[in-house]
Structures are given as structure tokens and as C-alpha cells.
Design an enzyme around this catalytic site. Structure first.
Site, PDB file in Angstrom:
ATOM      1  N   LYS A 146      43.490  44.275  18.054  1.00  0.00           N
ATOM      2  CA  LYS A 146      43.921  43.165  18.907  1.00  0.00           C
ATOM      3  C   LYS A 146      42.940  41.998  18.851  1.00  0.00           C
ATOM      4  O   LYS A 146      43.348  40.854  18.685  1.00  0.00           O
ATOM      5  CB  LYS A 146      44.026  43.603  20.374  1.00  0.00           C
ATOM      6  CG  LYS A 146      45.077  44.638  20.663  1.00  0.00           C
ATOM      7  CD  LYS A 146      45.216  44.866  22.165  1.00  0.00           C
ATOM      8  CE  LYS A 146      43.965  45.401  22.837  1.00  0.00           C
ATOM      9  NZ  LYS A 146      43.622  46.784  22.441  1.00  0.00           N
TER      10      LYS A 146
ATOM     11  N   ARG B  53      46.864  45.856  31.375  1.00  0.00           N
ATOM     12  CA  ARG B  53      46.615  47.240  30.974  1.00  0.00           C
ATOM     13  C   ARG B  53      47.252  48.236  31.924  1.00  0.00           C
ATOM     14  O   ARG B  53      47.182  49.435  31.668  1.00  0.00           O
ATOM     15  CB  ARG B  53      45.110  47.489  30.972  1.00  0.00           C
ATOM     16  CG  ARG B  53      44.473  47.558  29.588  1.00  0.00           C
ATOM     17  CD  ARG B  53      42.996  47.774  29.810  1.00  0.00           C
ATOM     18  NE  ARG B  53      42.263  48.263  28.688  1.00  0.00           N
ATOM     19  CZ  ARG B  53      41.611  47.489  27.812  1.00  0.00           C
ATOM     20  NH1 ARG B  53      41.697  46.182  27.887  1.00  0.00           N
ATOM     21  NH2 ARG B  53      40.892  48.045  26.862  1.00  0.00           N
TER      22      ARG B  53
ATOM     23  N   ARG C 234      33.066  50.995  14.416  1.00  0.00           N
ATOM     24  CA  ARG C 234      32.632  49.768  15.088  1.00  0.00           C
ATOM     25  C   ARG C 234      31.378  50.054  15.904  1.00  0.00           C
ATOM     26  O   ARG C 234      30.585  49.165  16.185  1.00  0.00           O
ATOM     27  CB  ARG C 234      33.792  49.344  16.000  1.00  0.00           C
ATOM     28  CG  ARG C 234      33.619  48.083  16.764  1.00  0.00           C
ATOM     29  CD  ARG C 234      34.961  47.647  17.309  1.00  0.00           C
ATOM     30  NE  ARG C 234      35.391  48.446  18.452  1.00  0.00           N
ATOM     31  CZ  ARG C 234      36.539  48.256  19.106  1.00  0.00           C
ATOM     32  NH1 ARG C 234      37.374  47.331  18.712  1.00  0.00           N
ATOM     33  NH2 ARG C 234      36.859  48.999  20.145  1.00  0.00           N
TER      34      ARG C 234
ATOM     35  N   ARG D  54      28.834  48.237  20.463  1.00  0.00           N
ATOM     36  CA  ARG D  54      29.386  48.365  21.809  1.00  0.00           C
ATOM     37  C   ARG D  54      29.003  49.669  22.475  1.00  0.00           C
ATOM     38  O   ARG D  54      29.136  50.728  21.893  1.00  0.00           O
ATOM     39  CB  ARG D  54      30.919  48.247  21.745  1.00  0.00           C
ATOM     40  CG  ARG D  54      31.375  46.811  21.658  1.00  0.00           C
ATOM     41  CD  ARG D  54      32.861  46.703  21.516  1.00  0.00           C
ATOM     42  NE  ARG D  54      33.589  47.415  22.576  1.00  0.00           N
ATOM     43  CZ  ARG D  54      34.866  47.183  22.857  1.00  0.00           C
ATOM     44  NH1 ARG D  54      35.535  46.280  22.159  1.00  0.00           N
ATOM     45  NH2 ARG D  54      35.471  47.865  23.804  1.00  0.00           N
TER      46      ARG D  54
ATOM     47  N   ARG E  96      39.094  56.498  26.294  1.00  0.00           N
ATOM     48  CA  ARG E  96      39.831  55.225  26.288  1.00  0.00           C
ATOM     49  C   ARG E  96      41.243  55.395  25.744  1.00  0.00           C
ATOM     50  O   ARG E  96      42.190  54.766  26.222  1.00  0.00           O
ATOM     51  CB  ARG E  96      39.051  54.156  25.519  1.00  0.00           C
ATOM     52  CG  ARG E  96      37.907  53.581  26.366  1.00  0.00           C
ATOM     53  CD  ARG E  96      36.813  52.962  25.537  1.00  0.00           C
ATOM     54  NE  ARG E  96      37.247  51.804  24.810  1.00  0.00           N
ATOM     55  CZ  ARG E  96      36.739  51.434  23.641  1.00  0.00           C
ATOM     56  NH1 ARG E  96      35.775  52.150  23.081  1.00  0.00           N
ATOM     57  NH2 ARG E  96      37.173  50.365  23.049  1.00  0.00           N
TER      58      ARG E  96
HETATM   59  P1  AMP Z   1      38.369  46.094  25.489  1.00  0.00           P
HETATM   60  O1  AMP Z   1      37.339  45.239  24.848  1.00  0.00           O
HETATM   61  O2  AMP Z   1      39.676  45.389  25.714  1.00  0.00           O
HETATM   62  O3  AMP Z   1      38.569  47.407  24.776  1.00  0.00           O
HETATM   63  O4  AMP Z   1      37.835  46.447  26.947  1.00  0.00           O
HETATM   64  C1  AMP Z   1      36.636  47.164  27.127  1.00  0.00           C
HETATM   65  C2  AMP Z   1      36.616  47.813  28.517  1.00  0.00           C
HETATM   66  O5  AMP Z   1      36.689  46.795  29.525  1.00  0.00           O
HETATM   67  C3  AMP Z   1      37.787  48.733  28.815  1.00  0.00           C
HETATM   68  O6  AMP Z   1      37.588  50.043  28.317  1.00  0.00           O
HETATM   69  C4  AMP Z   1      37.840  48.681  30.333  1.00  0.00           C
HETATM   70  O7  AMP Z   1      36.804  49.470  30.916  1.00  0.00           O
HETATM   71  C5  AMP Z   1      37.491  47.221  30.612  1.00  0.00           C
HETATM   72  N1  AMP Z   1      38.715  46.364  30.650  1.00  0.00           N
HETATM   73  C6  AMP Z   1      39.062  45.366  29.775  1.00  0.00           C
HETATM   74  N2  AMP Z   1      40.228  44.809  30.106  1.00  0.00           N
HETATM   75  C7  AMP Z   1      40.655  45.468  31.217  1.00  0.00           C
HETATM   76  C8  AMP Z   1      41.812  45.375  32.035  1.00  0.00           C
HETATM   77  N3  AMP Z   1      42.798  44.489  31.775  1.00  0.00           N
HETATM   78  N4  AMP Z   1      41.905  46.227  33.096  1.00  0.00           N
HETATM   79  C9  AMP Z   1      40.945  47.115  33.377  1.00  0.00           C
HETATM   80  N5  AMP Z   1      39.833  47.262  32.643  1.00  0.00           N
HETATM   81  C10 AMP Z   1      39.675  46.456  31.567  1.00  0.00           C
END
Ligand code: AMP
Length: 189
Positions: free
Chosen positions: A17, A92, A131, A135, A146
Site C-alpha cells: 500500500k 482499518r 522490510r 520498523r 498484524r
Molecule cells: P501501518 O504502517 O499502516 O502498517 O501501521 C503501523 C501500525 O500503526 C499498525 O500496526 C497499528 O498499530 C497502527 N495504525 C496505523 N493505522 C491505524 C489505524 N487506521 N487504526 C488503528 N491503528 C493504526
């Protein structure tokens, strides 16, 4: 014909994404709204939201809906979102999707278009671990968590968008994935 390019990129962690969002930013001149990036910046700057989110993110769980909804409401109201936006990592949960519907109506926006990237589970795990280094949440344990949270809380959101949803195969060359997305949006590469 819609004038705004209001996009949501859906898909499990590791589906690409973020990478594809950056390409759509270049193509359409719209901002990327990555809630993951916004949270990582909040963590880095030790802001109140960052301090609250850090432990949750490290575990691979979701930050509370109210927090995320306020972040997105505020971000979408900024003037750079006028021509459109590409949301990556939000909504989400069903609650976030319902809140987003309301935000877009309140802000007088045109309807959103939704692209879902599909990638097989094995490949997702492989990508997340590859990756890894950059992170804190790209460890084997958190990756599994996740994916589990995605299946439980986020996959049902696809149903919320079933009318406008377009699925795109997220494997193969990055350029090919971008071309497939643009094809679904009716835009020439
Ligand atoms: P991402 O980079 O989108 O994979 O997000 C990393 C982490 O941030 C996720 O595993 C969640 O802990 C948190 N996070 C990101 N976006 C959301 C969202 N829309 N709702 C809840 N937690 C989020």
C-alpha cells in the site's frame, strides 16, 4: 465525472500500500495520508498521541478508533487535500469506515474510490520480515499478530465498500501493479 481523486488503498500489511500510494501521489498530485507514518512521526517526536500509540504499535495491535478518526478528520480538512488524497492504512475497522463516510459528507467531498491489493499470506510474511530492519513492528511475532488483526478487524471493512471496491493483484513488478491500479481508476499510465 468526478473532479476529486479521493482514493483508499486497502490490503493486508506487506501488500505494498505504502509503495503504491507514493506512486499515486506523483501521478495525481494528491497527498498520501498514511496513518502508520503519522503515528510513527508522533512516536519519534514523543507527542502525547505518540506516547500512547507506541506500545500498541509494537505489539501489532490497533490504536483506538477515536484517536485515529480525529487524526484523519484534521488531516483531510487541510487545503492540500482539495484535489483528492490517497488514504493508506485507514480505515482499518468498521467504526473508522463509518466515521470516514461522515467526515467526507461533512466536508462536502465526492465519493471515494477503493482499491484492494491482494497478496498471498506466505508472500506477505516474507515481505514484512524482509522490510524488518527499519520498523520496530516488523518482527516475526508482530507480523503474525498484524495479519491476525487484519483478518479480524480490517477484512470486514472490504464489505463496507463492496459497491466501489476494485481488487488488484499486488504481486509482480511494482510498475505492473501501478499499471493495474491506474487501469482500475480509468487513468492512463
Ligand atoms: P501501518 O504502517 O499502516 O502498517 O501501521 C503501523 C501500525 O500503526 C499498525 O500496526 C497499528 O498499530 C497502527 N495504525 C496505523 N493505522 C491505524 C489505524 N487506521 N487504526 C488503528 N491503528 C493504526
Amino acid at each position: 465525472m468526478s473532479r476529486e481523486m479521493n482514493l483508499i488503498l486497502m490490503g493486508p500489511p506487506g501488500s505494498g500500500k505504502g509503495t503504491q500510494a507514493v506512486r499515486l501521489v506523483e501521478k495525481f498530485g494528491i497527498p498520501q495520508i498514511s496513518t502508520g507514518n503519522i503515528l510513527r512521526e508522533a512516536v519519534a517526536s514523543r507527542s502525547p498521541i505518540g506516547l500512547r500509540a507506541e506500545a500498541i504499535m509494537t505489539k501489532g495491535d490497533l490504536v483506538p478508533d477515536e484517536v485515529m478518526i480525529e487524526i484523519v478528520r484534521e488531516r483531510l480538512a487541510r487545503s492540500d487535500c482539495k484535489p483528492g488524497f490517497v488514504l493508506d492504512g485507514f480505515p482499518r475497522t468498521q467504526k473508522q469506515a463509518a466515521a470516514l463516510d461522515k467526515i467526507l459528507i461533512d466536508q462536502g467531498r465526492e465519493p471515494v474510490r477503493v482499491i484492494a491489493l491482494t497478496v498471498a499470506d506466505e508472500e506477505l510474511r516474507r515481505r514484512i520480515l524482509a522490510r524488518g530492519e527499519g520498523r520496530a513492528d516488523d518482527t516475526e511475532e508482530t507480523a503474525a499478530r498484524r495479519l491476525e488483526v487484519y483478518r479480524r478487524d480490517t477484512q470486514p471493512v472490504l464489505d463496507h465498500y463492496r459497491v466501489q471496491l476494485r481488487s488488484v493483484v499486488g504481486t509482480g513488478a511494482l510498475d505492473d501493479v501501478t499499471k493495474r491500479i491506474l487501469g482500475e481508476l480509468g487513468a492512463a499510465a
